[in-house]
Design an enzyme around this catalytic site. Structure first.
Site, short mmCIF file in Angstrom:
data_model
loop_
_atom_site.label_atom_id
_atom_site.label_comp_id
_atom_site.label_asym_id
_atom_site.label_seq_id
_atom_site.Cartn_x
_atom_site.Cartn_y
_atom_site.Cartn_z
N LYS A 149 -1.68 -26.82 3.82
CA LYS A 149 -2.09 -28.17 3.48
C LYS A 149 -2.49 -28.31 2.02
O LYS A 149 -2.48 -29.39 1.46
CB LYS A 149 -3.30 -28.58 4.34
CG LYS A 149 -3.07 -28.60 5.82
CD LYS A 149 -4.42 -28.96 6.50
CE LYS A 149 -4.35 -28.77 7.99
NZ LYS A 149 -5.68 -28.98 8.62
N ASP A 183 -3.42 -16.57 -5.24
CA ASP A 183 -4.57 -15.66 -5.19
C ASP A 183 -4.05 -14.22 -5.04
O ASP A 183 -3.63 -13.63 -6.01
CB ASP A 183 -5.50 -16.11 -4.06
CG ASP A 183 -6.83 -15.41 -4.07
OD1 ASP A 183 -7.39 -15.22 -5.16
OD2 ASP A 183 -7.34 -15.05 -2.99
N VAL A 219 -12.97 -21.78 -5.07
CA VAL A 219 -13.00 -23.18 -5.49
C VAL A 219 -12.55 -24.11 -4.37
O VAL A 219 -11.79 -23.71 -3.49
CB VAL A 219 -12.12 -23.41 -6.75
CG1 VAL A 219 -12.65 -22.58 -7.92
CG2 VAL A 219 -10.67 -23.09 -6.48
P1 IMP Z 1 -3.04 -15.82 -1.17
O1 IMP Z 1 -2.09 -15.69 -0.04
O2 IMP Z 1 -4.12 -14.77 -1.15
O3 IMP Z 1 -2.39 -15.96 -2.53
O4 IMP Z 1 -3.91 -17.11 -0.92
C1 IMP Z 1 -3.37 -18.35 -0.96
C2 IMP Z 1 -4.11 -19.26 -0.02
O5 IMP Z 1 -5.48 -18.85 0.22
C3 IMP Z 1 -4.20 -20.60 -0.69
O6 IMP Z 1 -3.07 -21.39 -0.39
C4 IMP Z 1 -5.49 -21.14 -0.12
O7 IMP Z 1 -5.29 -21.75 1.13
C5 IMP Z 1 -6.37 -19.92 0.09
N1 IMP Z 1 -7.26 -19.68 -1.06
C6 IMP Z 1 -7.28 -18.63 -1.90
N2 IMP Z 1 -8.24 -18.75 -2.82
C7 IMP Z 1 -8.85 -19.94 -2.57
C8 IMP Z 1 -9.95 -20.67 -3.21
O8 IMP Z 1 -10.55 -20.25 -4.20
N3 IMP Z 1 -10.26 -21.85 -2.64
C9 IMP Z 1 -9.63 -22.37 -1.55
N4 IMP Z 1 -8.61 -21.74 -0.94
C10 IMP Z 1 -8.24 -20.54 -1.45
#
Ligand code: IMP
Ligand code: MG
Length: 184
Positions: free
Chosen positions: A49, A110, A160
């Protein structure tokens, strides 16, 4: 923390970027995409989302005509950060993607796991090119080798919320971006 007697509208949140600052960065990204895709109108695929606000603003700032698709990734995360297990719940139909330049639009990059799963899914539908546009990039947490072709704000540290990003489904509706206090 408020310095005067005005009630704090969002207790526990510290403003990081205002709607105006976000809008300037979105305009910058839209300009880069216009420069790169003017001759080759892309399909923007928003990762739900979190990317819904960013995608809406980005699409309206890009001058080149774009098509809009969405995909839904579930990561079984609750609280902060993802659980490390991500799958595609649903994505665009093959005929929306095949032979087209595609840009995945993300709220935040992230660890990179979510985006890498999205890219793998979309690559199977044979786009003519595939790139990544993220509003926020936190490269220090990367565990999967994914790079943003277009990134709005690169930062480190804080979890955040706001402008589409949530903590347990809260705060997506805030127009600015905030750091959660007491982030350890
Ligand atoms: P990744 O798979 O670790 O790159 O994380 C991506 C997903 O984790 C994003 O699409 C967010 O839904 C969530 N996410 C990671 N860091 C944050 C943050 O600082 N705030 C809110 N959601 C986060
Ligand atoms: Mg989330």
């Amino acid at each position: 923390m408020q310095s005067d007697n005005t009630p704090d509208p969002y207790p526990g949140l510290t403003p990081l970027w205002t709607p105006e600052q976000i809008s300037e960065h979105v305009a910058g990204l839209a300009g880069e995409i216009d420069r790169d895709y003017a001759a080759n109108p892309p399909v923007l695929v928003g990762a739900l989302k979190g990317a819904f606000v960013f995608l809406a603003d980005l699409a309206r700032q890009i001058q080149t005509p774009v098509e809009i698709e969405f995909m839904r990734l579930s990561s079984y995360d609750s609280g902060r950060y993802s659980s490390g297990y991500v799958r595609v719940a649903w994505g665009p139909a093959r005929d929306a993607i095949e032979g087209r330049p595609v840009i995945v639009v993300e709220d935040i990059l992230d660890t990179g796991l979510t985006t890498s799963v999205a890219l793998r899914h979309l690559r199977r539908k044979r786009p003519s090119s595939l790139s990544v546009c993220t509003l926020l990039d936190r490269p220090e947490r990367r565990t999967v080798d994914v790079k943003a072709d277009y990134a709005g704000f690169t930062f480190s540290g804080h979890f955040v919320v706001g402008y589409g990003l949530d903590l347990d489904q809260q705060y997506r509706d805030l127009p600015g971006i905030y750091a959660l206090d007491a982030d350890e």
